[in-house]
Structure formats: C-alpha cells, structure tokens
Motif scaffolding. Structure first.
Motif, mmCIF file in Angstrom:
data_model
loop_
_atom_site.group_PDB
_atom_site.id
_atom_site.type_symbol
_atom_site.label_atom_id
_atom_site.label_comp_id
_atom_site.label_asym_id
_atom_site.label_seq_id
_atom_site.Cartn_x
_atom_site.Cartn_y
_atom_site.Cartn_z
ATOM 1 N N CYS A 51 35.919 40.827 11.187
ATOM 2 C CA CYS A 51 35.892 41.999 10.128
ATOM 3 C C CYS A 51 37.060 42.789 10.299
ATOM 4 C CB CYS A 51 34.623 42.407 10.011
ATOM 5 S SG CYS A 51 33.975 43.323 11.430
ATOM 6 N N ASP A 52 38.137 42.406 10.986
ATOM 7 C CA ASP A 52 39.256 43.193 11.346
ATOM 8 C C ASP A 52 40.153 42.985 10.244
ATOM 9 O OD1 ASP A 52 41.263 44.490 12.826
ATOM 10 O OD2 ASP A 52 42.419 42.511 12.667
ATOM 11 N N PRO A 53 40.468 44.261 9.285
ATOM 12 C CA PRO A 53 41.274 44.333 8.207
ATOM 13 C C PRO A 53 42.308 43.584 8.004
ATOM 14 C CG PRO A 53 40.142 46.416 8.515
ATOM 15 C CD PRO A 53 39.835 45.629 9.868
ATOM 16 N N ALA A 54 43.087 43.797 9.586
ATOM 17 C CA ALA A 54 44.596 43.362 9.490
ATOM 18 C C ALA A 54 44.648 41.727 9.395
ATOM 19 C CB ALA A 54 45.163 43.829 10.801
ATOM 20 N N THR A 55 43.434 41.189 10.121
ATOM 21 C CA THR A 55 43.067 39.758 10.266
ATOM 22 C C THR A 55 42.890 39.053 8.918
ATOM 23 O OG1 THR A 55 42.761 40.029 12.867
ATOM 24 C CG2 THR A 55 42.046 37.938 11.511
ATOM 25 N N CYS A 90 30.894 40.401 8.352
ATOM 26 C CA CYS A 90 31.826 39.211 8.249
ATOM 27 C C CYS A 90 32.902 39.472 6.933
ATOM 28 C CB CYS A 90 31.171 37.974 7.674
ATOM 29 S SG CYS A 90 30.271 38.104 6.207
ATOM 30 N N GLY A 91 33.861 38.943 7.123
ATOM 31 C CA GLY A 91 34.964 39.135 6.197
ATOM 32 C C GLY A 91 34.703 38.172 4.988
ATOM 33 N N LEU A 92 35.300 38.879 3.721
ATOM 34 C CA LEU A 92 35.002 37.955 2.452
ATOM 35 C C LEU A 92 36.440 37.771 1.910
ATOM 36 C CD1 LEU A 92 31.678 39.599 1.262
ATOM 37 C CD2 LEU A 92 31.989 37.467 2.312
ATOM 38 N N ILE A 93 36.857 36.640 1.599
ATOM 39 C CA ILE A 93 38.091 36.611 0.599
ATOM 40 C C ILE A 93 37.720 35.757 -0.432
ATOM 41 C CG2 ILE A 93 40.485 35.439 0.751
ATOM 42 C CD1 ILE A 93 40.324 35.856 3.835
ATOM 43 N N LEU A 120 43.980 36.927 -4.638
ATOM 44 C CA LEU A 120 42.901 37.102 -3.800
ATOM 45 C C LEU A 120 42.523 38.393 -3.595
ATOM 46 C CD1 LEU A 120 45.514 35.037 -2.391
ATOM 47 C CD2 LEU A 120 43.506 34.330 -0.866
ATOM 48 N N GLY A 121 41.184 38.502 -3.641
ATOM 49 C CA GLY A 121 40.468 39.997 -3.068
ATOM 50 C C GLY A 121 39.861 39.747 -1.755
ATOM 51 N N VAL A 122 39.993 40.848 -0.889
ATOM 52 C CA VAL A 122 39.297 40.783 0.344
ATOM 53 C C VAL A 122 38.420 41.915 0.433
ATOM 54 C CG1 VAL A 122 39.990 41.124 2.795
ATOM 55 C CG2 VAL A 122 41.666 39.846 1.369
ATOM 56 N N SER A 123 37.308 41.685 1.169
ATOM 57 C CA SER A 123 36.363 42.428 1.289
ATOM 58 C C SER A 123 35.402 42.295 2.606
ATOM 59 C CB SER A 123 35.324 42.512 -0.220
ATOM 60 O OG SER A 123 34.222 43.512 0.208
ATOM 61 N N LEU A 124 34.572 43.067 2.650
ATOM 62 C CA LEU A 124 33.507 42.853 3.949
ATOM 63 C C LEU A 124 32.128 42.981 3.699
ATOM 64 C CD1 LEU A 124 35.302 45.662 6.594
ATOM 65 C CD2 LEU A 124 35.458 43.109 6.445
ATOM 66 N N TYR A 125 31.413 42.291 4.376
ATOM 67 C CA TYR A 125 30.099 42.624 4.458
ATOM 68 C C TYR A 125 29.609 43.421 5.529
ATOM 69 C CZ TYR A 125 25.156 42.131 5.484
ATOM 70 O OH TYR A 125 23.820 42.385 5.761
ATOM 71 N N ILE A 176 36.584 49.371 1.156
ATOM 72 C CA ILE A 176 35.644 49.189 2.294
ATOM 73 C C ILE A 176 36.366 48.607 3.526
ATOM 74 C CG2 ILE A 176 34.896 46.685 1.838
ATOM 75 C CD1 ILE A 176 32.111 47.636 2.333
ATOM 76 N N LEU A 177 37.429 48.146 3.363
ATOM 77 C CA LEU A 177 37.980 47.540 4.774
ATOM 78 C C LEU A 177 38.335 48.909 5.590
ATOM 79 C CD1 LEU A 177 40.946 45.081 3.345
ATOM 80 C CD2 LEU A 177 38.677 44.545 4.474
ATOM 81 N N THR A 178 38.246 50.011 5.022
ATOM 82 C CA THR A 178 38.515 51.209 6.130
ATOM 83 C C THR A 178 37.247 51.516 6.817
ATOM 84 O OG1 THR A 178 37.710 52.544 4.274
ATOM 85 C CG2 THR A 178 40.005 52.304 4.305
ATOM 86 N N LEU A 179 36.017 50.730 6.441
ATOM 87 C CA LEU A 179 34.722 50.943 7.086
ATOM 88 C C LEU A 179 34.537 49.817 8.052
ATOM 89 C CD1 LEU A 179 32.658 52.345 4.315
ATOM 90 C CD2 LEU A 179 33.897 53.731 6.010
ATOM 91 N N ALA A 180 35.522 49.122 8.512
ATOM 92 C CA ALA A 180 35.501 47.867 9.297
ATOM 93 C C ALA A 180 34.735 48.246 10.716
ATOM 94 C CB ALA A 180 36.570 47.168 9.545
ATOM 95 N N GLU A 181 35.146 49.382 11.198
ATOM 96 C CA GLU A 181 34.693 49.794 12.435
ATOM 97 C C GLU A 181 33.260 49.670 12.675
ATOM 98 O OE1 GLU A 181 35.994 53.526 13.597
ATOM 99 O OE2 GLU A 181 38.122 52.871 13.941
ATOM 100 N N LEU A 182 32.404 49.970 11.330
ATOM 101 C CA LEU A 182 30.936 49.796 11.494
ATOM 102 C C LEU A 182 30.383 48.502 11.774
ATOM 103 C CD1 LEU A 182 30.111 51.894 8.376
ATOM 104 C CD2 LEU A 182 29.957 52.707 10.487
#
Length: 368
Positions: free
Chosen positions: A280-284, A222-225, A315-320, A353-359
């Motif tokens: 979890c798409d970085p652009a979105t 999921c995405g975290l903002i 705002l800070g954007v991250s991923l789980y 970590i957005l660069t690892l979104a493909e995982l």
C-alpha cells in the motif's frame, strides 16, 4: 499358517498401505494436483511417507530364511514410483534401506525391482498395462529368488496365497490412487475455469470480488489499480469486435506478465481491468501503474490482415484500508480513473486516499 497370512493381518496391511498413501496424496494435492512433474518437496514427502509405511509393513513378515522374508513393504515403494516418479520411489527406498539392515537380500531384491521401473520410466507413460507387467515381474522374481536358494523348506501354498493377496492389494491401491488423481485434476480444472475470464484467461470478476472480500474480512490493507483501455469503443466500431477481443487478450497477457506473485489481476468488466497489490506504499503503487501504462503503450498488436495496432490505457490508483468499505475504495479508484480520462487519457492519477497509506502500515505492524 504364519501370522502374516491371517485375514486380520492381511486386512490391516492393506488398510495401512491404502490409507497412508491416499491421505498423503490428498494432502499434497490441496493447492495443485500432485504428479511426478510437481514440486520437488512434495515428491520427496510422498516418498518419505511411503518409506515409513514400508518400515511398518516390514514388521509383519512371511519369514523364509534368516536373510529372506516377504512382506508388503515393496508395495508403497512401487506405487509412489508410479505416481510421484523416480524421486518419490528413491526416497522411499532410502528410508527403508537405512532402517532395515541396509545390505540385505530383501533390499537387494527391492532395488532390482525399483531400478527396473526407473529404467523404463513407468511414471511418464503410466497405464494399467505397466502395473500388471510389474506385478507379474515381482511375482516371477520372487519365485525365482526362492527357488535359487537350496536347502530351505518353502511353504509354496502359503507363498502363492501371499503373492495373490499382494497383487490384489497393489491393484486396489493403484486404481484408488488413479481415480483420486483423475478426480483432483477435474476439481482443479473446474476451479480454474470458474475463476478465469474465458476471453483474456486472467481472473474474472468473481475472483476479484472474492479476493477483495478476503482483504476486508482479514482487515488487510492493499493497493488498487483500476485501468481502462482508451477509445475501446472506437476500436470495436471501426475495426470490429474480433480486433477488440484481440486487444483485451493482449492487455490481459501483459497484466499476467507484469504482476508479481503476491499481487492479483483480473478483468473487472468490459474493457476495465483491476490490479490488487499486497503493498500500500503510494510510490510503489504509482510506479507499478506507470509501468503498466508504459508497457501497454509500447505494445504492438499484430492483426490478422497484417496491420499493426497500438492502444493506451488510463489508470486510477487507490487504497483499501482496514475499516473501509470495499465499494468505497473501488469508487475512489474509479474517480481517479475518470480524472485520468479527463486529463487526456494515457496517464496515471492517484487518489487523495494515498496520503493515508500510513494507516495501512500501522495495521500491518500491529498484526506482526
């Protein structure tokens, strides 16, 4: 004495009527309280259950003539009309109508009673008085119908006994469903209060922690903002805490408006808010964060003294990602937020970590 008037038959009919309506009412109230304003499909389902129940009850009849017989079949139709509105009542009647001989004297009688309830819209002002008036109306109409048919032997004692038992059954089921409705409403009100931040009226920290824990248990990316109101302490110190509360309320309102149904937003603590997205798409994610930033920047907050106030957020954007520790994901979002503050505030910064979104994509594809 006809079999319908035996204690065993009466008890069975009462149990079937209450059990089917009570269980279906409970099931339809799992996600939200069920009422006549609820989803159409729920009201239709409630009506269909009542119609099927009516067909079952019709099998145990007090037969007066070849065209006229009394049973408990009308009870579930009346009850679902009170609780589910005209749509539930109509659906129950349609089921019973098509599977019980269609144009019969019994169905005509039921149609008159339900039509009267529809005309007076009893579900909109449902009170005990309306129920008792309905019971009296049904009793009078039944007796009038029987009296109008000449040449039949009417077992008046059995008929009056049947009327009394039917009335008691309707009263019992009505009050049971009424108490269940009150209870379910209280449960949902309590649940909402427990999960809602009292000031901003969006999800509180406990709700956010639960949502995140579910993502970790289910191993769903999921995405975290994470966003923080810029210069909020200065607002409190110079304009007062009431103005600060007004700012928090307005930001919470914007987040409710901007987040999609599948996303989750809440107050993380103080002047910080957290938005969790199913994507979890970085652009979105960066696009959502930028839209939030722009909406807050453009928002004009009207104060009680007539002045207008504008605020901004960083705002800070991250991923789980599956396999990570939730605290680590939140820490990355917090570091990105700190970087946005360092860059001058009112901007969006994405974590590395957005660069690892493909995982996250691979995990989702594997589950599919």
């Amino acid at each position: 004495m006809p079999d319908i008037l035996s204690l065993g038959s009466l008890y069975a009919d009462i149990c079937v009527t209450y059990a089917t309506l009570s269980i279906s009412f409970f099931i339809l109230s799992r996600s939200e309280p069920f009422n006549f304003k609820g989803s159409h499909w729920k009201r239709v389902a409630f009506g269909l259950v009542a119609g099927i129940t009516a067909l079952y009850l019709r099998g145990n009849q007090l037969v007066l003539t070849d065209n006229l017989s009394f049973s408990f079949e009308m009870l579930p139709m009346i009850l679902v009309t009170f609780f589910g509105g005209w749509l539930s009542g109509l659906c129950s009647f349609v089921v019973a109508f098509f599977f019980s001989g269609m144009f019969t004297l019994n169905n005509l009688f039921i149609a008159i009673i339900l039509g009267t309830l529809f005309l007076f819209r009893v579900w909109t002002r449902r009170k005990h008085r309306e129920l008792y008036i309905t019971i009296v109306l049904v009793g009078i109409c039944r007796l009038a119908l029987v009296s109008s048919i000449h040449g039949i032997q009417v077992p008046w004692t059995e008929l009056m006994f049947y009327q009394a038992i039917a009335a008691c059954c309707m009263i019992l089921c009505y009050h049971a469903l009424n108490y269940k409705e009150i209870y379910m409403n209280k449960v949902f009100v309590t649940r909402v209060k427990a999960a809602t931040d009292e000031l901003t009226q969006i999800n509180n920290r406990a709700s956010l922690d639960y949502w995140l824990a579910q993502r970790q248990i289910q191993r769903e990316a999921c995405g975290l903002i994470l966003l923080d109101i810029d210069n909020f302490k200065r607002v409190n110190d110079t304009l007062g805490h009431q103005v600060g509360d007004r700012v928090l309320i307005e930001v919470g309102r914007l987040l409710r408006h901007l987040t999609r149904n599948e996303d989750f937003a809440g107050r993380y603590g103080g002047e910080e808010f957290l938005v969790m997205t199913s994507t979890c798409d970085p652009a979105t994610l960066l696009s959502i964060a930028e839209r939030i930033r722009k909406e807050v920047e453009d928002c004009v907050i009207s104060l009680e003294d007539g002045r207008e106030l504008r605020v901004t957020v960083s705002l800070g954007v991250s991923l789980y990602l599956p396999g990570m520790i939730i605290r680590k994901s939140l820490k990355l979002a917090d570091l990105s937020l700190y970087e946005a503050k360092r860059k001058g505030k009112n901007c969006v910064v994405g974590s590395s970590i957005l660069t690892l979104a493909e995982l996250g994509y691979k995990r989702h594809t594997h589950k599919m």
